[in-house]
Structure formats: C-alpha cells, structure tokens
Design a protein around this motif. Structure first.
Motif, PDB file in Angstrom:
ATOM      1  N   TYR A 137       0.845  -1.198   0.000  1.00  0.00           N
ATOM      2  CA  TYR A 137       0.000   0.000   0.000  1.00  0.00           C
ATOM      3  C   TYR A 137       0.879   1.246   0.000  1.00  0.00           C
ATOM      4  O   TYR A 137       1.700   1.422   0.897  1.00  0.00           O
ATOM      5  N   VAL A 144      -8.352   7.619  -2.021  1.00  0.00           N
ATOM      6  CA  VAL A 144      -9.424   7.342  -1.052  1.00  0.00           C
ATOM      7  C   VAL A 144     -10.798   7.209  -1.738  1.00  0.00           C
ATOM      8  O   VAL A 144     -11.800   7.769  -1.291  1.00  0.00           O
ATOM      9  N   GLU A 146     -12.223   4.425  -1.846  1.00  0.00           N
ATOM     10  CA  GLU A 146     -12.860   3.407  -0.987  1.00  0.00           C
ATOM     11  C   GLU A 146     -13.318   2.160  -1.733  1.00  0.00           C
ATOM     12  O   GLU A 146     -14.070   1.341  -1.203  1.00  0.00           O
ATOM     13  N   CYS A 148     -11.522  -0.358  -2.420  1.00  0.00           N
ATOM     14  CA  CYS A 148     -10.931  -1.517  -1.752  1.00  0.00           C
ATOM     15  C   CYS A 148     -11.759  -1.898  -0.524  1.00  0.00           C
ATOM     16  O   CYS A 148     -12.015  -3.084  -0.275  1.00  0.00           O
ATOM     17  N   CYS A 215      -8.296  -1.349  -7.176  1.00  0.00           N
ATOM     18  CA  CYS A 215      -7.677  -0.034  -6.949  1.00  0.00           C
ATOM     19  C   CYS A 215      -7.454   0.661  -8.300  1.00  0.00           C
ATOM     20  O   CYS A 215      -6.757   0.137  -9.164  1.00  0.00           O
ATOM     21  N   PRO A 216      -8.039   1.845  -8.490  1.00  0.00           N
ATOM     22  CA  PRO A 216      -7.951   2.485  -9.811  1.00  0.00           C
ATOM     23  C   PRO A 216      -6.593   3.113 -10.078  1.00  0.00           C
ATOM     24  O   PRO A 216      -6.280   3.465 -11.203  1.00  0.00           O
ATOM     25  N   LEU A 220      -2.693   0.276  -4.217  1.00  0.00           N
ATOM     26  CA  LEU A 220      -2.672  -1.103  -3.710  1.00  0.00           C
ATOM     27  C   LEU A 220      -2.226  -2.010  -4.849  1.00  0.00           C
ATOM     28  O   LEU A 220      -2.906  -2.100  -5.874  1.00  0.00           O
TER      29      LEU A 220
HETATM   30  S1  SF4 Z   1      -8.884   1.464  -3.962  1.00  0.00           S
HETATM   31 FE1  SF4 Z   1      -6.818   2.347  -4.059  1.00  0.00          FE
HETATM   32  S2  SF4 Z   1      -7.128   4.526  -4.293  1.00  0.00           S
HETATM   33 FE2  SF4 Z   1      -9.072   3.680  -3.664  1.00  0.00          FE
HETATM   34  S3  SF4 Z   1      -9.048   3.901  -1.406  1.00  0.00           S
HETATM   35 FE3  SF4 Z   1      -8.281   1.873  -1.873  1.00  0.00          FE
HETATM   36  S4  SF4 Z   1      -6.046   2.127  -1.955  1.00  0.00           S
HETATM   37 FE4  SF4 Z   1      -6.929   4.164  -2.112  1.00  0.00          FE
END
Ligand code: SF4
Ligand code: SF4
Ligand code: FES
Length: 817
Positions: A137, A144, A146, A148, A215-216, A220
């Motif tokens: 990470y 953020v 969210e 994930c 994760c776009p 991650l």
């Molecule tokens: S999916 Fe990726 S960008 Fe989105 S909150 Fe999770 S770690 Fe952050």
C-alpha cells in the motif's frame, strides 16, 4: 419501466441504479468509486448527473418511470474537472515507474476532463508506504475512492479495510468560496483520510487480493508485482481459473522476461472487477508451468508401448484436467479396455446420479449468480471459505446486498463465514450427522411432498413442553394518601411483570441428532420476508458413508422445496470428468498415473516418466460449478508431448486437443461448438459471455426416502482440507504460494493440548497408518478438529482419508530431543 438518458429511451428495472442502466445502454457516465454489485460509496462524485432538473449521483440514483437524465451540462463538466484537479493535488508525478501507469483511472479521467493546470494547493502530508504480506500500500498514491474497502465488505465478506485518519491539514475556509461544491466536499474528505487494516497494524485476512484488483491507481498492488513490469508491456490472455471449480474468468498477463531471457513469463493475473471475483489461489497461483525444454522421444515411446501392449490396465488421474483431456481418456478406455480411476470424480458422479434420480433433473439448478441473487442461503457439507471461495463471496454478496440471511451447517465453525453478517447463523453439528441436517431442511421447507415422505419427516416431530418467560400486565390495588385531605383511599393500578410459564411446543428431534439446541425459533426470525432460496452442498457429502442417501435427499430438496441447489464440484473439472468418463471403482494391473502416482507417470508437475503441459499451457475447456463450459487459453509455451500426442500414436487421431471440443457428447449436455467460437468475457451489463451452459435433461424421479441413519463421530478427529490458498500441488508450485504442508490447528487446539505452533505431532489411525508432521496454527480456523492438506506431495495424508473427509486419529506430541 422506461427512463431517458441523454434523450435515449432506456429500459430499466425497479430499483436499478441509473449508472448501471447507462452502462447497459453503452452511455458513458464517468465513475471512479462505484463497483458493480457493491453498494455505492459516493466517494468520488464524478457520476454527477442532472435528473429531472436536480443534481444527482448516477451510481446512487434509482431509476423511476419517466425519469429524464442528462449526463453532461456545462456546470456538471466544470464540477467534474474540478474534482479531477483536486484528485491531482499532491499526487506524486511518478507515473513513469508506477505500476498502474497506462491503465490508471486517475490518468484517464484527468485527460478525459481536460485538466491542464492545477488551480488548488495544500501542504502535503507525509504518507509512508506499507507492506502487508502479499499486498503493498502506497498511501501517497491513494485517492481514497474506498473501492478496496467496499469490495472487501460487499463482495469478499471480510471487511478487513477501513478509512483511517490521514493527519492532513484542514482545508482553508477560502477554498469553500473558490472550489465548486462537490469538488470541495470530496477534497474535504480526501484531506482527512487514508485506508488501513480494520484491526491492528497489518492485514490479517485471507489475501484474495481483490482490493488490489479494484484499486484504480497504483496505491494497492501485489507486493510481488511491484515495479516488475509496466501495464502496456503485458499481453492479456483470457483464461479460466485452473485451480478450483469456479473456473473464474482471469487474465494471465504475460511478457518476455528480459532481453537476455526472451522466454514468456506470467507477471500477474487480473480479472473483471465489476462482474467477477478471484480467489487468492487463482490470483497468485499462476506460475505452475512445466518448463520441460524438449520432447523426450524415448519416454514417449515407452508410454505408448506400455499402453499398446496391454501392460498398463488402469489410468489413475484427478480432475485438474480439461474436458478434452477427459474425453481423450474415455476414448483410450474404449479402445484399449483401460480402467479409469478417479476417486474424487467417481464419488461426485455417483452423487450426481443419486441427485438426478430424486430430483428428476440431470443437473442441479443453482449458479454463482443464483446465489448472489438469493436472500436466504444455506450451506451444508463444505468448508466453504477454503473449498469454494467464490461461492463464499457470492453468499456474502447476497447477505450484504439483498439484506439476506443464511445458515452455515458444518462440524467446524468458521470465523470468516459467520462474520459475513449478523444474519448468518452458524450451526456446528456433530460430525457424521449431515443426513439429519438434510432431513431437517426437507421437513422444514418441503411442500406438497408424497405422503410417505411427509409422514416419515413428521415422525421426527414430538410434542413437548418448555418454560417461557412472558411479560404480563396485572391490576393491583394500592392504598394512597391524598396529600391535601390526608385521607387514605384505594386505587387500582396496572403493573407489568415477568412470569414463567410452561407451554406446549412441537420439537424436532433432528436437532438432537445433530447435537445442537433446537434452533427453529431463531431460524424463523431469519426467514422473515425471504423469497429467494439457495442451498450450497459440498465435498463432505460426496464420499460420506451415507452418500447415496444424502444425494437423494438433496434431490428431494431440489424438487420439493424452494431451494435452488448447487453441488460444488470438488476439483477444477470434477463435473466435466464425471460427465465425460465412465469411471471405475478400483484399479487393475499396472497403473498409468496422470498427475497421480502410478507405475508409469504422465506429469504436468514435471516429476514423471513423461512430461505433460500444465493447465496454463493448454487450450481447452472446463465444465465449471455454474454448469458452464468455459474456455481456457495458452499463456505460456510448452515444448513436450501432450495427451493428444499419446492418443494419436495409439490411433485416436486429432491434430489438436481442442479438435475434441465440438465432439463433447451432446447426450451429456454439451454442444457441438468449435473451441474458437467460445467467447470468454462479460458484457457491459454483466451478462456472462463465457462458453455456453450445459443442457439439462429431465427424467422420471423416484420418490423414496430411506430411514434416517446417523452414526456420529465424536472422538479425536482430523479433517481433509487445504489452507486458504491451496488446492493441489499446482497451487503449491507457484512461487507466491509455495509452502510446506502441516497439520493445521486452531489456537484453541494448541492451548487445550498444551502444544506449541511448529511442534511435531504423530497421528495414528485405526489401521495403524502414522504420520509425523509439524503443527501450524491457522488463526482463521476454529474448534478442536485440525485439518490435514492434500496439496503437499511430500505429506502422505491420503491413507487417512479413504472415503469421508473426517477421520478418527490419535494425536501424540513428539518431543524434539
Ligand atoms: S482502492 Fe486504491 S485509491 Fe481507492 S481507497 Fe483503496 S487504496 Fe486508495
Ligand atoms: S486481500 Fe481480499 S480479504 Fe484482504 S483486504 Fe483485500 S479484498 Fe479484503
Ligand atoms: S461513482 Fe458515483 S460517486 Fe463515485
């Protein structure tokens, strides 16, 4: 109903989100945080649209008859551009090395919205990177969104991630005036949060890796993949999960290793994040190819000769093979009079036959989609989390998204499954009492059953009494003194009190047979307003001492209750093998082992007489748990012989193994479809365009129910199961999943025995088989029944499990001295 999006009339269903209607109709609405099949988080606000003159978010707005949606106005475009500008604040400019570059949604939308300068600024916050086992990470890249968090909660069912404080500066008030409304709200939230494990400092989940897939940006990623390849260098090869019977759609992402080493290498596995999920085995267990470099002509000749001369009488194999290979084995059987021995598929084949005889249908009805659409799901006879992770994800998705409820019947409680929802009831029944569970289900949910069956089930009901507490109102007389006059008078007053009384009840003795308290009342509560029922049945039942009776019971459940039943095939292509091969009970003469022990061995693991290609080196099809014939493709080259070469040398001629795809037998439900015509993707609306579905045939069902016979085991036991990422020696060969097998135990087991993690223990069964093995604590395993795996070829665990998955053993601590 009909709604209009950008003047295009679109059909929609009640409660459907506008974004999904638009996607189905190929109308583009930007959306960063929404994932199909999950709840909207409203984190990004990019999907802002105009609905009947008001601002709304397409991922959260439900379609209503006559609704008029406009996806673009000047105001909306300005808002979206500002949102992307905010996302780009303090986002490091390291695209050149970022793992997501080239397929990054932040890059894409920044360009799409025409962000060409940065108008906003705030002091950056130090955000150090973290490695959580297989997952890396980098908070400096995190936007953020969210996704994930959402996917882990709504699809996978572990809720292992949450937002945590970022420690950033609060936004200066002046920005409120300068930044458009939604962009400001998004920025305000972004400035406050990052993501982190729900508990503790590091992730302690089953590591499916789905959070990295969704994760776009590059925040991650798989630890192993980090900085190893760029997205644009990788070729995506569509295939199917080779390790378990979900055969989920996956993409092997392949590139040459280096200029000096031009051989193709799989760098990672990805998936369709909107309509599919992958287990950790499918995601991380990709490099199990056979690296043989030449054709061993001598070995080939010796195998062909041994078959031709009649020296080999039996082929022993497992179900980690394609339909086409199973079909070739059947042809070899017919031509050479071989016996085909595959105990796993034979047990399943017999079970399916019993099920069909009672249900009247050649196959069961449920699919993973049926499970996900249900609102009441029961699981019996499977350690769901490890046997069939994707079925577990579908179950969780149903509980979360459909306000569903469920019951998990198993002798070993599962902390992950019971954690899916507070409406998931865990029933830890006696080992061996599965027949009582199925009888209870048939009795509780069966409708319009033949009298003989209904009467037999009624026989389990007994009238009894029980003590219940009840709150009653009582009128009491009290003497009160009038303060003004000083006179006493009697007044009547109503008071409540709790009384205990004995009531007559009907009790089901099957609960006692299962060894659990009567749960009818709790289950009745779970059943409120439930309409769509699914039942998952698994491997514990197929080789059960009462498998024949259990298969018929499940057939009757499919026929007389509202449950759609799924019989989870125990290995990748168990269903295909069961349909395509006439299997024999026992071996005869010398054995040709195909990825199994034998006098002569064909091995894709590279450990035999003659090498064979592994499943990531083969074209072919699998018959998956959805009863769908799905294609898989070659990800890596292979330089040796294959089963089709052996068959061709014996006169069963075909240029390619996949020439058999269109010859798969139609009387077993297959279609005469050439391999190259089989698609392998999802449509925009999530429709599976993967191969084709098997045809189900009907037969006259037999309406019989054998009397209940339960011999429960309650001595010291061991269970045959694999840890969460392992399914076979092939998963274990993959470099990220390589581990030594052990006796996996719960922390409670270690404590009760006074033993330590890693200590050696000796297992002995009634037949005198012994095994000295190290114990490994599995924090996700509960109860006092440890499990022994099958994935490690160095561990001789097979003698302990000749049939049923539970076996009686004695445990003896082995000291190191
Ligand atoms: S999916 Fe990726 S960008 Fe989105 S909150 Fe999770 S770690 Fe952050
Ligand atoms: S790896 Fe899977 S279970 Fe673990 S946090 Fe990610 S999505 Fe959740
Ligand atoms: S996709 Fe709708 S708010 Fe992000």
């Amino acid at each position: 109903m009909t709604i209009t999006i950008d003047q295009i009339p679109c059909q929609a269903t009640e409660g459907e989100f506008v974004l999904n209607v638009a996607r189905r109709n190929r109308i583009f609405i930007p959306a960063l945080c929404y994932i199909s099949g999950c709840s909207p988080t409203l984190a990004c606000r990019l999907c802002l649209v105009d609905v009947d003159g008001k601002r709304a978010y397409a991922c959260n707005a439900k379609a209503k008859e006559g609704m008029n949606v406009i996806t673009k106005t000047e105001e909306i475009e300005a808002e979206r551009k500002a949102i992307m500008q905010v996302y780009d604040i303090n986002h490091p400019l390291e695209c050149g090395v970022c793992d997501q570059s080239g397929e990054c949604e932040l890059q894409n939308y920044t360009l799409e919205m025409g962000v060409d300068h940065q108008a906003f600024a705030i002091q950056d916050t130090h955000r150090p990177a973290k490695t959580w086992g297989k997952i890396h990470y980098d908070p400096s890249l995190c936007i953020v969104c969210e996704r994930c968090i959402t996917v882990c909660k709504d699809k996978i069912g572990e809720a292992a991630l949450k937002t945590v404080p970022r420690g950033g500066e609060p936004l200066d008030k002046e920005w409120k005036e300068k930044v458009p409304k939604d962009a400001f709200a998004m920025w305000n939230k972004l400035q406050k949060s990052l993501i982190g494990p729900t508990q503790g400092e590091t992730l302690s989940c089953t590591f499916c890796g789905e959070c990295t897939a969704v994760c776009p940006v590059g925040a991650l990623v798989g630890t192993d993949f980090q900085y190893r390849a760029n997205a644009w260098e990788l070729t995506r090869i569509p295939a199917s999960n080779p390790h378990s019977s979900d055969c989920a759609l996956l993409y092997y992402e392949v590139r040459h290793k280096s200029i000096q080493h031009p051989q193709e290498t799989i760098y990672r596995v990805t998936n369709d994040i909107h309509f599919g999920t992958l287990s950790g085995a499918a995601r991380y267990g990709y490099d199990f190819e056979n690296t043989v470099v030449t054709k061993d002509q001598e070995a080939f000749k010796s195998v062909v000769h041994a078959l031709q001369s009649g020296e080999l009488k039996t082929v022993r194999f497992n179900s980690f093979i394609t339909n086409e290979e199973a079909f070739i084995l059947q042809k070899l059987k017919e031509k050479l009079g071989l016996r085909l021995v595959n105990p796993d598929a034979k047990a399943y084949q017999d079970f399916l036959a019993g099920f069909a005889s009672a249900s009247g249908k050649s196959l069961y009805g449920a699919t993973l989609e049926t499970l996900a659409q249900s609102d009441f799901i029961v699981s019996v006879g499977t350690a769901l989390k490890t046997d069939a992770p994707n079925a577990g994800y579908a179950l969780n998705n149903a509980l979360t998204m459909n306000k569903g409820a469920g019951i998990y019947f198993h002798p070993v409680p599962d902390v992950v499954v019971s954690g899916y929802s507070k409406n998931m009831l865990s029933v830890t029944h006696k080992v061996g009492s599965e027949e009582a569970v199925l009888m209870w289900l048939l009795g509780r949910f069966g409708r319009e059953m033949p009298a003989s069956i209904a009467n037999m089930l009624e026989g389990f009901l007994v009238k009894g009494t029980k003590e219940v507490s009840e709150v009653v109102k009582e009128v009491v007389t009290e003497t009160v003194v009038d303060e003004a006059t000083g006179e006493s008078k009697e007044v009547e007053k109503s008071v409540t009190k709790t009384v205990t009384k004995t009531v007559e009840v009907t009790q089901n003795t099957l609960w006692e047979t299962m060894g659990v308290e009567d749960l009818d009342e709790s289950i009745q509560k779970l059943l409120e307003k439930k309409e769509r029922f699914s039942l998952i049945a698994g491997e514990d039942l197929y080789a059960h001492p009462r498998a024949k009776e259990l298969s018929k019971l499940l057939g009757l459940i499919a026929r007389y209750t509202p449950f759609e039943v799924m019989l989870i095939p125990s290995q990748t292509n168990t269903l295909g093998v069961a349909l395509l091969c006439e299997l024999d009970e026992v071996k005869e003469g010398k054995v040709l082992g195909y990825n199994e022990k034998g006098d002569i061995v064909l091995s894709a693991l590279g450990k035999g007489t003659l090498d064979m290609p592994a499943l990531n080196q083969q074209e072919g099809t699998f018959t998956n748990m959805d009863k769908r014939v799905v294609p898989t493709n070659v990800a890596l080259p292979y330089h040796g012989y294959c089963l089709n070469d052996v068959a061709s040398a014996l006169g069963i001629q075909a240029a390619l193994t996949v020439d058999y795809t269109e010859q798969l037998p139609q009387d077993k439900g297959y279609e005469a479809r050439p391999f190259d015509t089989l698609p392998n993707c999802f449509a925009n609306d999530g429709t599976q365009l993967r191969g084709y579905c098997l045809h189900v045939s009907e037969c006259t069902p037999k309406e019989e129910l054998s009397p209940l016979h339960v011999s429960a085991l309650d001595e010291s036991l061991v269970y045959r199961a694999n840890p969460v990422h392992q399914f076979s020696p092939f998963t274990n060969k993959a470099h990220q999943l390589n581990e030594a097998g052990a006796l996996y135990v719960s922390l409670a087991f270690l404590e009760a025995k006074g033993w330590k993690d890693g200590q050696m223990v000796k297992l002995t069964n009634k037949e005198g088989h012994t095994l000295v093995v190290a114990m490994k604590a599995d924090p996700l395993w509960e109860g006092m029944i440890p499990y022994l795996p099958t994935f490690d070829t160095k561990l001789e665990t097979a003698p302990f499990f000749t049939g049923y998955r539970f076996a009686q053993v004695t445990f003896e601590g082995v000291s190191h001295e």
